[in-house]
Design a protein around this motif. Sequence first.
Motif, PDB file in Angstrom:
ATOM      1  N   ALA A 192      -2.604   5.344  -5.107  1.00  0.00           N
ATOM      2  CA  ALA A 192      -1.836   4.270  -4.481  1.00  0.00           C
ATOM      3  C   ALA A 192      -0.601   3.924  -5.316  1.00  0.00           C
ATOM      4  CB  ALA A 192      -2.719   3.037  -4.294  1.00  0.00           C
ATOM      5  N   LYS A 193      -0.720   3.961  -6.629  1.00  0.00           N
ATOM      6  CA  LYS A 193       0.411   3.621  -7.492  1.00  0.00           C
ATOM      7  C   LYS A 193       1.537   4.647  -7.333  1.00  0.00           C
ATOM      8  CE  LYS A 193       2.019   2.496 -11.980  1.00  0.00           C
ATOM      9  NZ  LYS A 193       1.815   2.121 -13.338  1.00  0.00           N
ATOM     10  N   ALA A 194       1.159   5.917  -7.302  1.00  0.00           N
ATOM     11  CA  ALA A 194       2.159   6.971  -7.179  1.00  0.00           C
ATOM     12  C   ALA A 194       2.867   6.887  -5.822  1.00  0.00           C
ATOM     13  CB  ALA A 194       1.507   8.333  -7.361  1.00  0.00           C
ATOM     14  N   VAL A 195       2.115   6.549  -4.789  1.00  0.00           N
ATOM     15  CA  VAL A 195       2.691   6.399  -3.449  1.00  0.00           C
ATOM     16  C   VAL A 195       3.705   5.258  -3.441  1.00  0.00           C
ATOM     17  CG1 VAL A 195       2.143   5.685  -1.080  1.00  0.00           C
ATOM     18  CG2 VAL A 195       0.712   7.376  -2.232  1.00  0.00           C
ATOM     19  N   LEU A 196       3.362   4.189  -4.130  1.00  0.00           N
ATOM     20  CA  LEU A 196       4.255   3.030  -4.157  1.00  0.00           C
ATOM     21  C   LEU A 196       5.572   3.375  -4.865  1.00  0.00           C
ATOM     22  CD1 LEU A 196       4.550   0.072  -3.367  1.00  0.00           C
ATOM     23  CD2 LEU A 196       3.596  -0.551  -5.588  1.00  0.00           C
ATOM     24  N   ILE A 197       5.488   4.094  -5.979  1.00  0.00           N
ATOM     25  CA  ILE A 197       6.714   4.495  -6.690  1.00  0.00           C
ATOM     26  C   ILE A 197       7.569   5.375  -5.778  1.00  0.00           C
ATOM     27  CG2 ILE A 197       7.646   5.844  -8.627  1.00  0.00           C
ATOM     28  CD1 ILE A 197       5.149   4.930 -10.233  1.00  0.00           C
ATOM     29  N   ALA A 198       6.931   6.256  -5.049  1.00  0.00           N
ATOM     30  CA  ALA A 198       7.669   7.159  -4.166  1.00  0.00           C
ATOM     31  C   ALA A 198       8.419   6.378  -3.085  1.00  0.00           C
ATOM     32  CB  ALA A 198       6.716   8.165  -3.535  1.00  0.00           C
ATOM     33  N   LEU A 199       7.752   5.384  -2.521  1.00  0.00           N
ATOM     34  CA  LEU A 199       8.415   4.552  -1.507  1.00  0.00           C
ATOM     35  C   LEU A 199       9.539   3.724  -2.137  1.00  0.00           C
ATOM     36  CD1 LEU A 199       8.655   3.287   1.328  1.00  0.00           C
ATOM     37  CD2 LEU A 199       6.785   1.740   0.721  1.00  0.00           C
ATOM     38  N   LEU A 237      19.169   2.210   8.782  1.00  0.00           N
ATOM     39  CA  LEU A 237      18.803   3.125   7.688  1.00  0.00           C
ATOM     40  C   LEU A 237      17.847   4.181   8.224  1.00  0.00           C
ATOM     41  CD1 LEU A 237      18.167   0.578   4.809  1.00  0.00           C
ATOM     42  CD2 LEU A 237      19.983   2.311   4.861  1.00  0.00           C
ATOM     43  N   TRP A 238      17.675   5.232   7.452  1.00  0.00           N
ATOM     44  CA  TRP A 238      16.656   6.217   7.814  1.00  0.00           C
ATOM     45  C   TRP A 238      15.280   5.553   7.808  1.00  0.00           C
ATOM     46  CZ3 TRP A 238      19.257   5.788   3.260  1.00  0.00           C
ATOM     47  CH2 TRP A 238      18.499   5.549   2.122  1.00  0.00           C
ATOM     48  N   THR A 239      14.334   6.142   8.540  1.00  0.00           N
ATOM     49  CA  THR A 239      12.963   5.636   8.536  1.00  0.00           C
ATOM     50  C   THR A 239      12.275   6.105   7.261  1.00  0.00           C
ATOM     51  OG1 THR A 239      12.901   5.798  10.934  1.00  0.00           O
ATOM     52  CG2 THR A 239      10.786   5.627   9.825  1.00  0.00           C
ATOM     53  N   MET A 240      11.678   5.186   6.554  1.00  0.00           N
ATOM     54  CA  MET A 240      10.950   5.558   5.330  1.00  0.00           C
ATOM     55  C   MET A 240       9.523   5.858   5.744  1.00  0.00           C
ATOM     56  SD  MET A 240      12.693   2.817   2.778  1.00  0.00           S
ATOM     57  CE  MET A 240      14.474   2.582   2.897  1.00  0.00           C
ATOM     58  N   ALA A 263       2.292  -2.835   4.918  1.00  0.00           N
ATOM     59  CA  ALA A 263       2.445  -4.103   4.202  1.00  0.00           C
ATOM     60  C   ALA A 263       3.513  -4.011   3.111  1.00  0.00           C
ATOM     61  CB  ALA A 263       1.102  -4.523   3.581  1.00  0.00           C
ATOM     62  N   GLN A 264       3.729  -2.800   2.564  1.00  0.00           N
ATOM     63  CA  GLN A 264       4.717  -2.629   1.493  1.00  0.00           C
ATOM     64  C   GLN A 264       6.119  -2.340   2.025  1.00  0.00           C
ATOM     65  OE1 GLN A 264       4.043  -3.371  -1.574  1.00  0.00           O
ATOM     66  NE2 GLN A 264       1.903  -3.724  -1.018  1.00  0.00           N
ATOM     67  N   GLY A 265       6.298  -2.377   3.322  1.00  0.00           N
ATOM     68  CA  GLY A 265       7.635  -2.186   3.877  1.00  0.00           C
ATOM     69  C   GLY A 265       7.902  -0.799   4.434  1.00  0.00           C
ATOM     70  N   GLY A 266       6.894   0.054   4.490  1.00  0.00           N
ATOM     71  CA  GLY A 266       7.050   1.350   5.161  1.00  0.00           C
ATOM     72  C   GLY A 266       7.339   1.084   6.630  1.00  0.00           C
ATOM     73  N   THR A 267       8.150   1.922   7.254  1.00  0.00           N
ATOM     74  CA  THR A 267       8.541   1.599   8.629  1.00  0.00           C
ATOM     75  C   THR A 267       8.030   2.604   9.647  1.00  0.00           C
ATOM     76  OG1 THR A 267      10.684   2.619   8.125  1.00  0.00           O
ATOM     77  CG2 THR A 267      10.565   0.236   8.032  1.00  0.00           C
ATOM     78  N   GLY A 268       7.273   3.566   9.194  1.00  0.00           N
ATOM     79  CA  GLY A 268       6.668   4.507  10.126  1.00  0.00           C
ATOM     80  C   GLY A 268       5.418   5.069   9.484  1.00  0.00           C
ATOM     81  N   LEU A 269       4.543   5.636  10.297  1.00  0.00           N
ATOM     82  CA  LEU A 269       3.326   6.224   9.744  1.00  0.00           C
ATOM     83  C   LEU A 269       3.381   7.732   9.916  1.00  0.00           C
ATOM     84  CD1 LEU A 269       0.667   3.749  11.163  1.00  0.00           C
ATOM     85  CD2 LEU A 269       1.565   3.850   8.828  1.00  0.00           C
ATOM     86  N   SER A 270       2.697   8.405   9.037  1.00  0.00           N
ATOM     87  CA  SER A 270       2.657   9.850   9.128  1.00  0.00           C
ATOM     88  C   SER A 270       1.274  10.304   8.696  1.00  0.00           C
ATOM     89  CB  SER A 270       3.735  10.428   8.213  1.00  0.00           C
ATOM     90  OG  SER A 270       3.632  11.820   8.188  1.00  0.00           O
ATOM     91  N   THR A 271       0.597  11.010   9.587  1.00  0.00           N
ATOM     92  CA  THR A 271      -0.811  11.291   9.363  1.00  0.00           C
ATOM     93  C   THR A 271      -1.042  12.709   8.848  1.00  0.00           C
ATOM     94  OG1 THR A 271      -1.052  10.040  11.391  1.00  0.00           O
ATOM     95  CG2 THR A 271      -3.064  10.914  10.430  1.00  0.00           C
ATOM     96  N   ALA A 272      -1.750  12.790   7.733  1.00  0.00           N
ATOM     97  CA  ALA A 272      -2.180  14.088   7.198  1.00  0.00           C
ATOM     98  C   ALA A 272      -3.631  14.297   7.605  1.00  0.00           C
ATOM     99  CB  ALA A 272      -2.070  14.072   5.683  1.00  0.00           C
ATOM    100  N   PHE A 273      -3.934  15.453   8.147  1.00  0.00           N
ATOM    101  CA  PHE A 273      -5.315  15.770   8.534  1.00  0.00           C
ATOM    102  C   PHE A 273      -5.927  16.740   7.533  1.00  0.00           C
ATOM    103  CE2 PHE A 273      -3.055  14.566  12.381  1.00  0.00           C
ATOM    104  CZ  PHE A 273      -3.903  13.594  12.896  1.00  0.00           C
ATOM    105  N   ASP A 274      -7.232  16.747   7.472  1.00  0.00           N
ATOM    106  CA  ASP A 274      -7.890  17.682   6.546  1.00  0.00           C
ATOM    107  C   ASP A 274      -7.908  19.094   7.147  1.00  0.00           C
ATOM    108  OD1 ASP A 274      -9.954  17.617   8.410  1.00  0.00           O
ATOM    109  OD2 ASP A 274     -11.480  16.884   7.020  1.00  0.00           O
TER     110      ASP A 274
END
Lengths: 139, 565
Positions: free
Chosen positions: B379-386, B84-87, B108-119
């Motif tokens: 955090a809730k909105a992020v979870l719905i998006a995933l 599958l595509w990387t989430m 922990a919620q099953g995301g398979t890659g990280l993506s960093t936003a900087f300020d």
Amino acid sequence: MAEKIRVLLAKPGLDGHDRGIKVIAAAFRDAGMEVIYTGLRQTPPMIVDAAIQEDVDAIGVSILSGAHMTLFPAILKEMKEKGAGDIILFGGGIVPDEEIKELEALGVAKVFTPGAPTEESIRFLREAVGKKKSDEKIM
Amino acid sequence: MYNKKFLEVLKSGLAEWDKKAAKFRDKKSMPRFFTVSGVDIDELYTPDSVEAADTEEYFQEQLNNPGEFPYTRGVHHTMYRSRLWTMRQFAGMGTPKQTHERFKYILAQGGTGLSTAFDLPTLMGYDSDHARSLGEVGKCGVAVDTLADMEIIFDGIDLGQVSTSMTINSPASMLLAMYLAVAEKQGVPFDQVRGTLQNDILKEYIAQKEFIYPPRPSIRLITDMMKYCTDKVPQYNTISISGYHIREAGATAAQELAFTLADGFCYVESAIDAGMDVDAFAPRLSFFFNAHSDFFEEIAKYRAARRIWARHMRFKYNAQDERSWKLRFHTQTAGCTLTAQQPENNIVRVAIQALSGVLGGTQSLHTNSMDETLALPSAKAVLIALRTQQVIAYETGVANTIDPLGGSWFVEAQTDRLEAEAEAYFTEIERRGGVLQCIEDGYFQRELARSAYNFQLEIEKDERKIVGVNDFVLEEEKVEIPVLKIDRQVELDQVAFLKKVKAERDNGKVQATLAKLAEAAKGDGNTFEAMYECSKVYASVGEMCDVLREVWGVWEESQGAMRVS
């Protein structure tokens, strides 16, 4: 014929998202205003100096980075210090309702949030500048 | 294959249909039938809508099978049936510690890659204690000043296992240098480090505007970094050539496609000019597109992108390695389509946009959170998006077969249309002196401002409806979702931490490595190697950027770029 409204538009802070301010610049221009867009990463002193030099009726700034509670007050302070407190300061950005109230209490005339039609900002500016000019005549 | 008889039947059938349909055409459900990009769409697409669709050449040259040149149907032979595509959810806010916690949550919620936003201070190369950083620290992403911050963000996350994307451009090399320094401390060999650096400075000048130095030395920073990574960090994607921001700034689908690929060709030409072999670096180039709301136009855009890239890489730049021909891309749903009004509706927009990315064959996907026009996501909105991605992947069945819309007369016609529009733009860019010249003159910037204004006018003339904004508006609207706030304390804490790091590090070493960086920038030493040495002794992003500002100067937009039309 009424004098043309002169408005200075600027992006303060480090945020480079200029889609909104350019749309506003084009809309104000098409509404017959004189628009001076000074561009990105303008500090509060740069903005206020340019506004005084250009003798504008209003300053409009766009802040999408979340730094609005720092930048708006800094511009207001600069305006007061330079005797430009009569210029209308307004802006647009991602600003929560309760912070809009705080900013308005400090002297920001209006804060527009995402989705606001350009007509609304044109109407606001015409009214605010009209009121300012009639107040000046009375004085 | 269409035989003559079939075509006769088709045409007479269409004539018959047209007569019947004519009776209903007075009544229109919408004022105009056009795409989000303003392109009018026909009432019906038929086999006749796709040029030469009945020939062998058409099949081989325009489509072919998945995993085969020109990859219109996908870059892999089996696509999502194998993997599958990387989430990959973009995250980052506040202090390094807060971002570290968000990363752990995503994994922990099953995301398979990280993506960093900087300020913004990090993106603009200012330390958290700089006057220009006031009020901006930790607001749009995480604040990173030195290696010490990166050590906190990735604490206990095995960099040999996870793939990490970092959204940063002007100081991109410095952040990668710090990331590699963390990997070294964890004992992870560089050839196991995986991820993507955005590092696409060209689109910064065009759209997102987080630039520091002038375009030409900025390109040099990128080629230095590509040279280093090609040798030492071979699994790392060195640039994510981004249409996302170009689209967000107002581009049409065709402009996003054309300007992004033109940027890609500019990097290819720059690296070739710097003496690199095209097949040594091109396989590590990746792309990043927007998933806007016009469902079919977006799918056609991704398919056209693969075909254009493959053709240019093979025939214009003479790449021999098939991997150099394959356009791999990340997708993010369109932030600019989210509305502050009735924000829960954004969940629906995101789901449909994400689906277009999947049907277009994306390699990885970020789904936006519903509250992003209000603040950084909770955090809730992020979870719905995933969860939206997981529903698409596991419940809808769209991953069962490859390129399910291939062969749709409408989608193929739109794919051909977008390719032709992009080629016309390439010709125009060339005529104007190439990508760098167009940036300096403000050509791209004016094109985007014009499209953005047209779009706004279409909304205000009621040609376009935006649900909850210019129609279906709620009288008394109250935001009922939790909104995340970044405390002012974040800035104070970050500034205090930077002060501590600066007091405890070996300042003699810092000065020595910074001097070497200046020397490399002035001469022809590899700036990336120099930055890696600076990073290891805890030199800050601001200090490194200052060295380069001193040597190269800073970039200001031209009057041409600031004009609105």
